[in-house]
Scaffold this motif. Structure first.
Motif, PDB file in Angstrom:
ATOM      1  N   VAL A  22     -81.036  16.001-106.368  1.00 33.88           N
ATOM      2  CA  VAL A  22     -82.344  16.006-106.458  1.00 33.88           C
ATOM      3  C   VAL A  22     -82.885  17.093-105.537  1.00 33.88           C
ATOM      4  CG1 VAL A  22     -84.577  15.015-106.559  1.00 33.88           C
ATOM      5  CG2 VAL A  22     -82.859  13.598-107.261  1.00 33.88           C
ATOM      6  N   LEU A  23     -83.719  18.128-105.870  1.00 31.46           N
ATOM      7  CA  LEU A  23     -84.206  19.240-105.141  1.00 31.46           C
ATOM      8  C   LEU A  23     -85.781  18.773-104.775  1.00 31.46           C
ATOM      9  CD1 LEU A  23     -83.060  21.719-103.545  1.00 31.46           C
ATOM     10  CD2 LEU A  23     -81.771  20.766-105.470  1.00 31.46           C
ATOM     11  N   ASN A  24     -86.123  18.094-103.643  1.00 27.80           N
ATOM     12  CA  ASN A  24     -87.370  17.348-103.576  1.00 27.80           C
ATOM     13  C   ASN A  24     -88.411  18.401-102.997  1.00 27.80           C
ATOM     14  OD1 ASN A  24     -89.025  15.330-103.644  1.00 27.80           O
ATOM     15  ND2 ASN A  24     -88.498  14.413-101.682  1.00 27.80           N
ATOM     16  N   LYS A  25     -89.593  18.106-103.168  1.00 29.32           N
ATOM     17  CA  LYS A  25     -90.641  18.938-102.751  1.00 29.32           C
ATOM     18  C   LYS A  25     -90.694  20.122-103.520  1.00 29.32           C
ATOM     19  CE  LYS A  25     -90.339  16.744 -98.127  1.00 29.32           C
ATOM     20  NZ  LYS A  25     -90.422  16.603 -96.828  1.00 29.32           N
ATOM     21  N   ARG A  26     -90.386  20.195-104.902  1.00 29.46           N
ATOM     22  CA  ARG A  26     -90.508  21.396-105.530  1.00 29.46           C
ATOM     23  C   ARG A  26     -91.735  22.193-105.601  1.00 29.46           C
ATOM     24  NH1 ARG A  26     -90.325  20.633-112.107  1.00 29.46           N
ATOM     25  NH2 ARG A  26     -90.989  22.650-111.659  1.00 29.46           N
ATOM     26  N   ASP A  27     -92.802  21.250-105.440  1.00 26.54           N
ATOM     27  CA  ASP A  27     -94.139  21.985-105.468  1.00 26.54           C
ATOM     28  C   ASP A  27     -94.514  22.898-104.400  1.00 26.54           C
ATOM     29  OD1 ASP A  27     -93.912  19.725-103.982  1.00 26.54           O
ATOM     30  OD2 ASP A  27     -96.303  19.469-103.932  1.00 26.54           O
ATOM     31  N   ILE A  28     -93.614  22.903-103.385  1.00 26.46           N
ATOM     32  CA  ILE A  28     -93.801  23.977-102.163  1.00 26.46           C
ATOM     33  C   ILE A  28     -92.931  25.183-102.268  1.00 26.46           C
ATOM     34  CG2 ILE A  28     -95.390  22.502-100.399  1.00 26.46           C
ATOM     35  CD1 ILE A  28     -92.881  21.547 -99.378  1.00 26.46           C
ATOM     36  N   VAL A  29     -92.328  25.344-103.395  1.00 26.83           N
ATOM     37  CA  VAL A  29     -91.501  26.728-103.413  1.00 26.83           C
ATOM     38  C   VAL A  29     -92.023  27.461-104.821  1.00 26.83           C
ATOM     39  CG1 VAL A  29     -89.253  25.886-102.092  1.00 26.83           C
ATOM     40  CG2 VAL A  29     -89.526  25.423-104.690  1.00 26.83           C
ATOM     41  N   PRO A  30     -91.895  28.540-104.966  1.00 26.10           N
ATOM     42  CA  PRO A  30     -92.435  29.257-106.035  1.00 26.10           C
ATOM     43  C   PRO A  30     -91.611  28.809-107.355  1.00 26.10           C
ATOM     44  CG  PRO A  30     -92.064  30.827-104.402  1.00 26.10           C
ATOM     45  CD  PRO A  30     -91.512  29.486-103.845  1.00 26.10           C
ATOM     46  N   GLU A  31     -92.418  28.779-108.486  1.00 30.19           N
ATOM     47  CA  GLU A  31     -91.923  28.127-109.743  1.00 30.19           C
ATOM     48  C   GLU A  31     -90.611  29.226-110.342  1.00 30.19           C
ATOM     49  OE1 GLU A  31     -91.905  25.798-111.947  1.00 30.19           O
ATOM     50  OE2 GLU A  31     -93.237  24.358-110.828  1.00 30.19           O
ATOM     51  N   TRP A  32     -91.152  30.491-109.862  1.00 38.36           N
ATOM     52  CA  TRP A  32     -90.188  31.734-110.805  1.00 38.36           C
ATOM     53  C   TRP A  32     -88.780  31.690-109.977  1.00 38.36           C
ATOM     54  CZ3 TRP A  32     -87.894  34.597-106.831  1.00 38.36           C
ATOM     55  CH2 TRP A  32     -88.618  35.021-105.738  1.00 38.36           C
ATOM     56  N   GLY A  33     -88.347  30.931-108.872  1.00 38.18           N
ATOM     57  CA  GLY A  33     -87.184  30.671-108.357  1.00 38.18           C
ATOM     58  C   GLY A  33     -86.169  29.543-109.123  1.00 38.18           C
ATOM     59  N   LEU A  34     -87.094  28.619-109.706  1.00 40.33           N
ATOM     60  CA  LEU A  34     -86.327  27.301-110.099  1.00 40.33           C
ATOM     61  C   LEU A  34     -85.168  27.657-111.337  1.00 40.33           C
ATOM     62  CD1 LEU A  34     -89.304  24.820-110.015  1.00 40.33           C
ATOM     63  CD2 LEU A  34     -87.908  25.571-108.394  1.00 40.33           C
ATOM     64  N   GLU A  35     -85.587  28.044-111.881  1.00 40.30           N
ATOM     65  CA  GLU A  35     -84.488  28.364-113.262  1.00 40.30           C
ATOM     66  C   GLU A  35     -83.237  29.331-112.744  1.00 40.30           C
ATOM     67  OE1 GLU A  35     -84.143  29.774-118.009  1.00 40.30           O
ATOM     68  OE2 GLU A  35     -85.951  29.445-117.194  1.00 40.30           O
ATOM     69  N   PRO A  36     -83.521  30.568-111.995  1.00 42.90           N
ATOM     70  CA  PRO A  36     -82.466  31.011-111.501  1.00 42.90           C
ATOM     71  C   PRO A  36     -81.398  30.460-110.513  1.00 42.90           C
ATOM     72  CG  PRO A  36     -84.325  32.446-111.527  1.00 42.90           C
ATOM     73  CD  PRO A  36     -84.855  31.135-112.077  1.00 42.90           C
ATOM     74  N   PHE A  37     -82.227  29.643-109.731  1.00 46.99           N
ATOM     75  CA  PHE A  37     -81.429  28.717-108.627  1.00 46.99           C
ATOM     76  C   PHE A  37     -80.689  27.713-109.565  1.00 46.99           C
ATOM     77  CE2 PHE A  37     -81.350  24.972-106.288  1.00 46.99           C
ATOM     78  CZ  PHE A  37     -80.606  25.270-105.245  1.00 46.99           C
ATOM     79  N   GLN A  38     -81.378  27.192-110.446  1.00 47.93           N
ATOM     80  CA  GLN A  38     -80.503  25.998-111.093  1.00 47.93           C
ATOM     81  C   GLN A  38     -79.474  26.378-111.859  1.00 47.93           C
ATOM     82  OE1 GLN A  38     -82.816  23.456-113.695  1.00 47.93           O
ATOM     83  NE2 GLN A  38     -81.175  22.109-113.952  1.00 47.93           N
ATOM     84  N   LYS A  39     -79.604  27.687-112.321  1.00 45.11           N
ATOM     85  CA  LYS A  39     -78.196  28.413-113.268  1.00 45.11           C
ATOM     86  C   LYS A  39     -77.210  28.921-112.255  1.00 45.11           C
ATOM     87  CE  LYS A  39     -80.966  29.994-117.206  1.00 45.11           C
ATOM     88  NZ  LYS A  39     -81.526  31.102-117.900  1.00 45.11           N
ATOM     89  N   ALA A  40     -77.782  29.182-111.081  1.00 50.64           N
ATOM     90  CA  ALA A  40     -76.711  29.690-110.250  1.00 50.64           C
ATOM     91  C   ALA A  40     -75.931  28.637-109.507  1.00 50.64           C
ATOM     92  CB  ALA A  40     -77.296  30.429-109.052  1.00 50.64           C
ATOM     93  N   MET A  41     -76.605  27.400-109.201  1.00 48.62           N
ATOM     94  CA  MET A  41     -76.038  26.379-108.646  1.00 48.62           C
ATOM     95  C   MET A  41     -74.815  25.451-109.800  1.00 48.62           C
ATOM     96  SD  MET A  41     -76.737  25.609-105.734  1.00 48.62           S
ATOM     97  CE  MET A  41     -76.605  23.859-105.198  1.00 48.62           C
ATOM     98  N   GLU A  42     -75.485  25.702-111.056  1.00 50.95           N
ATOM     99  CA  GLU A  42     -74.604  25.123-112.289  1.00 50.95           C
ATOM    100  C   GLU A  42     -73.166  25.704-112.260  1.00 50.95           C
ATOM    101  OE1 GLU A  42     -77.143  24.846-115.609  1.00 50.95           O
ATOM    102  OE2 GLU A  42     -77.992  23.007-114.890  1.00 50.95           O
ATOM    103  N   LYS A  43     -73.380  27.092-112.024  1.00 51.94           N
ATOM    104  CA  LYS A  43     -72.249  27.892-111.993  1.00 51.94           C
ATOM    105  C   LYS A  43     -71.157  27.621-111.067  1.00 51.94           C
ATOM    106  CE  LYS A  43     -71.325  32.951-113.334  1.00 51.94           C
ATOM    107  NZ  LYS A  43     -71.874  34.098-113.554  1.00 51.94           N
ATOM    108  N   LYS A  44     -71.691  27.503-109.780  1.00 52.42           N
ATOM    109  CA  LYS A  44     -71.135  26.979-108.760  1.00 52.42           C
ATOM    110  C   LYS A  44     -70.391  25.914-108.672  1.00 52.42           C
ATOM    111  CE  LYS A  44     -68.589  28.648-104.967  1.00 52.42           C
ATOM    112  NZ  LYS A  44     -67.374  29.448-105.087  1.00 52.42           N
TER     113      LYS A  44
END
Length: 404
Positions: A87-109
């Protein structure tokens, strides 16, 4: 304003009290009665807040439950649930544009992990996480209950998230389940079971926040320590506030050099600056932090700046605009350079370019972690000496037994 330079950082402080060591030793036994590991990380430090000290126990737990070591998505047998949810907590204080690319990058690794973004301020996030746990429980209808173990670094929001899950899963008035604190170390022992759902039965255990026994050597270790201190993950007083403020100013200027998040704290018309002294003077002026004789109180301004970043004072708005500079970043763990070729590709699919950059950052982090393990860069001098003494005692014992 030019590109900010990394300020001089203090040597990493060690903070690994006895209750952390006790829990680390208990973990393998606790995992035997655990169905879901809910690992909480801070969305601002999605790599730095990975609890590497627990990874060995989690890997063994998955293998014992039938997961294929060579194919993380394959399971030989599934008698009971065995899931690792990050669980990536406190998502409201990071920009939304990076959430989906980060999720895909982590799922790959890390394909064996389920990734979920959450903020305790967003009911939808808590509902989705609650539904995820309920669905896992329903996938194993013959099990009497689902047991969830919550893990993570200090002060990443474990107790707060569990309180929100309880309020979501149990209808009617529910008292606050766990005490919470802005300071790390509030939870020092495994909690009693907390009921999160009645049908199916889902229980959770809160656990102490576990810091790394040693933060590392050189610049990497120093930067890791400052990052964790900035989110109050390390005991207050182990780091000088001015050092934290200097690094925070540096990072915020990289995230958005044209309109950094701290600008609303300064007098109207102020420009971004890399100079910590100038910044603190402007902040003290705006906040009327003045000592006798009209001297700006830079010490108070320093503490205010760090506390503002932690969400303890004032308000901070997250900048949602796409970065335009050559050096770009997302949170404090991801930073990359955009080449002319990258910019051309980004016009077609910016998310894909960011995902590729993040994949490289994650790969660099994994390689650095593996290198530290090989070189014992994640082990302090004291730990090395203790290990040597233990090995010598074992050798002497073996020689003594062989002569009998």
């Amino acid at each position: 304003m030019g590109l900010p330079q990394l300020p001089a950082l203090p040597a990493p402080s060690s903070w690994f009290p006895g209750h952390m060591m006790r829990f680390t030793r208990q973990l393998p036994a606790l995992l035997k009665r655990t169905n879901v590991v809910l690992e909480i990380r801070d969305a601002r430090l999605p790599l730095t807040s990975i609890n590497r000290t627990l990874e060995g126990a989690l890997r063994k737990w998955r293998l014992e439950r039938g997961w294929d070591p060579n194919n993380p998505g394959r399971r030989f047998f599934a008698v009971e649930a065995c899931e690792h949810i990050v669980v990536l907590n406190k998502r409201d204080i990071v920009p939304e544009w990076g959430l989906e690319p980060f999720q895909k990058a982590m799922e790959k690794k890390f394909p064996h992990q389920r990734l979920h973004f959450a903020s305790c301020q967003r009911q939808k996030d808590i509902r989705n996480l609650s539904d995820m746990l309920v669905k896992i429980a329903k996938d194993f209808p013959h099990a009497m209950e689902l047991n969830v173990l919550v893990l993570g670094m200090p002060n990443v929001g474990k107790s707060t998230l569990l309180n929100a899950l309880r309020n979501m899963g149990i209808k009617g008035r529910t008292p606050k389940a766990f005490q919470t604190s802005a300071n790390p170390g509030m939870t020092q022992a495994l909690s009693t079971r907390l009921k999160l759902s009645l049908d199916p039965l889902v229980y959770a255990y809160d656990s102490p926040g576990i810091m790394l026994p040693f933060l590392g050597r050189g610049e990497e270790g120093a930067e890791r320590g400052v990052k964790l201190a900035l989110i109050a993950g390390i005991k207050e007083g182990l780091y000088d506030m001015r050092a934290l403020a200097g690094y925070l100013l540096y990072r915020l200027n990289i995230l958005n050099p044209n309109a950094p998040a701290y600008l609303p704290l300064l007098p109207p018309g102020s420009s971004p600056t890399n100079d910590l002294e100038e910044f603190l003077s402007l902040l003290a002026q705006r906040m009327a932090m003045i000592k006798r004789g009209g001297v700006m109180d830079l010490t108070r301004a320093t503490v205010y700046f760090v506390r503002w970043w932690r969400g303890e004072v004032g308000t901070m708005e997250t900048d949602q605009s796409l970065p335009t500079a050559d050096t770009q970043a997302w949170g404090f763990d991801f930073q990359w350079t955009m080449s002319p070729e990258d910019r051309v590709r980004a016009e077609q699919d910016y998310g894909l370019v960011v995902q590729e950059k993040m994949e490289r950052c994650i790969e660099d982090y994994v390689m650095m972690s593996e290198r530290e393990e090989v070189e014992e860069g994640n082990v302090s001098e004291t730990q090395i000496k203790k290990k040597a003494v233990k090995e010598e005692k074992e050798r002497r014992k073996a020689r003594y037994l062989s002569k009998r």
